[in-house]
Write an enzyme that holds these catalytic residues in place. Structure first.
Site, mmCIF file in Angstrom:
data_model
loop_
_atom_site.group_PDB
_atom_site.id
_atom_site.type_symbol
_atom_site.label_atom_id
_atom_site.label_comp_id
_atom_site.label_asym_id
_atom_site.label_seq_id
_atom_site.Cartn_x
_atom_site.Cartn_y
_atom_site.Cartn_z
ATOM 1 N N LYS A 200 -26.314 -28.300 80.789
ATOM 2 C CA LYS A 200 -25.595 -27.982 79.554
ATOM 3 C C LYS A 200 -24.460 -28.974 79.336
ATOM 4 O O LYS A 200 -23.799 -29.403 80.274
ATOM 5 C CB LYS A 200 -25.028 -26.565 79.630
ATOM 6 C CG LYS A 200 -26.080 -25.469 79.510
ATOM 7 C CD LYS A 200 -25.418 -24.104 79.455
ATOM 8 C CE LYS A 200 -26.444 -23.001 79.217
ATOM 9 N NZ LYS A 200 -25.801 -21.661 79.139
ATOM 10 N N ARG A 274 -33.892 -17.873 88.597
ATOM 11 C CA ARG A 274 -32.603 -18.547 88.825
ATOM 12 C C ARG A 274 -31.616 -17.581 89.486
ATOM 13 O O ARG A 274 -30.953 -17.931 90.464
ATOM 14 C CB ARG A 274 -32.073 -19.048 87.487
ATOM 15 C CG ARG A 274 -30.705 -19.719 87.522
ATOM 16 C CD ARG A 274 -30.426 -20.291 86.134
ATOM 17 N NE ARG A 274 -29.026 -20.636 85.911
ATOM 18 C CZ ARG A 274 -28.470 -21.793 86.258
ATOM 19 N NH1 ARG A 274 -29.191 -22.706 86.886
ATOM 20 N NH2 ARG A 274 -27.207 -22.046 85.979
ATOM 21 N N TYR A 306 -22.802 -13.428 90.973
ATOM 22 C CA TYR A 306 -23.839 -13.210 91.980
ATOM 23 C C TYR A 306 -23.299 -12.509 93.213
ATOM 24 O O TYR A 306 -24.050 -11.903 93.962
ATOM 25 C CB TYR A 306 -24.494 -14.537 92.353
ATOM 26 C CG TYR A 306 -25.200 -15.178 91.198
ATOM 27 C CD1 TYR A 306 -26.398 -14.650 90.719
ATOM 28 C CD2 TYR A 306 -24.666 -16.284 90.543
ATOM 29 C CE1 TYR A 306 -27.042 -15.221 89.644
ATOM 30 C CE2 TYR A 306 -25.308 -16.851 89.465
ATOM 31 C CZ TYR A 306 -26.493 -16.321 89.016
ATOM 32 O OH TYR A 306 -27.126 -16.873 87.945
#
Length: 325
Positions: A200, A274, A306
């Site tokens: 990105k 992912r 996460y």
């Protein structure tokens, strides 16, 4: 005939609204679109979303007279009223937060470009989106998914070989589906087992992959890719059935189909792989900074999501196995 999906209806409405805006406002939107595309290097999907939000904001501020819309009329009251109207229409906290961020991006640019005397964006408060724990595969489920796609490639069909390499690489690296589809042949270094990824915002990073993904890639290139190459094929690492660059929709469908054969696995796509890769890295002892670099997150706060996933999973294991849980 069934009614069109809500998202499609909104896109149609925004196209019609943009057509009604005066020429000078349309010119401003055109310059803003070029800024997002060329200077910020955002994806076409993100640019469409930003432009759609700017059009919706301008239409709201103009009221019943979109032909009289004026960028210079946007103020804090107008921004708040725009968000309030969407809240009343049932927009979620996540949607409101995203559109508020898009509005702030537009007003900041408009102020810098001289279309707004003052930027009201920094004073716009919006609800924080709920941080949802993403569904992930357990390690044994991920192994079953890799075994399933390997079994499909056992007969050597070119598409099956490609599919195995795609799924293995997604899980091995945690790269985004757009990043995978954008890979070219010279982005892979087999001696070091790394790929060069353009992420990105045009940020480039190097991401390692393991032995299974390396084997699947080599077999796809040695035995499968040439069967799909057409005279006008690009130098893409992964090709579609007609020889063009593999598209994201095909990859999403592939991952859903592969995971569907795994008993009790959540229904996930490439982004779920992912999430799974990041979770398994952290559970295996990787530190947050390393995972941030591997995933290409701009901030550590994104990667920290996460840690909540792994804590929840550790709690679940504890509750299930500890004699005094």
């Amino acid at each position: 005939m069934s009614p069109p999906p809500h998202g499609r209806t909104r896109r149609v409405d925004l196209v019609r609204l943009r057509e009604k805006l005066p020429t000078n406002v349309a010119d401003v939107l055109g310059r803003y679109e070029r800024h997002l595309t060329l200077e910020r290097d955002l994806s076409p999907h993100t640019v469409r979303a930003y432009i759609g939000d700017a059009v919706a904001l301008l239409g709201h501020v103009a009221g019943d007279e979109p032909e009289n819309a004026d960028v210079g009329r946007i103020d804090l009251a107008g921004l708040r009223s725009w968000l309030a109207a969407q809240h009343a229409a049932g927009a979620s906290r996540t949607t409101l937060a995203r559109r508020a961020a898009a509005a702030r991006t537009f007003t900041a640019w408009a102020h810098r470009a001289g279309h707004l005397a003052a930027d009201p964006g920094p004073r716009l408060a919006a609800p924080r989106p709920h941080r949802m724990l993403p569904p992930v595969l357990r390690e044994e489920q991920a192994k079953e998914a890799m075994d399933a796609v390997s079994s499909g490639a056992s007969e050597g069909h070119p598409v099956a070989l490609r599919d195995q390499a795609v799924v293995e690489l997604l899980y091995a690296t945690g790269i985004r589906v757009a990043e995978l589809c954008g890979l070219d042949l010279d982005d892979v270094d087999y001696s070091l087992r790394v790929i060069r990824v353009l992420g990105k915002g045009g940020r480039e990073r190097t991401t390692p992959f393991g032995v299974p993904a390396g084997r699947a890639l080599r077999r796809w290139l040695d035995e499968g890719r040439n069967a799909l190459v057409a005279p006008d094929s690009p130098p893409a690492l992964f090709l579609g059935a007609r020889g063009g660059r593999l598209n994201q929709r095909a990859v999403r469908q592939l991952v859903h189909e592969v995971v569907a054969v795994v008993p009790d696995a959540p229904d996930i796509g490439p982004h779920g792989l992912r999430h799974s890769a990041a979770t398994h890295l952290l559970e295996g002892g990787a530190d947050l900074r390393t995972v941030q670099e591997l995933l290409g997150h701009a901030t550590l706060a994104t990667t920290q999501l996460y840690t909540h996933v792994t804590v929840e999973r550790l709690k679940a294991i504890h509750d299930r196995t500890h004699p005094r849980s």
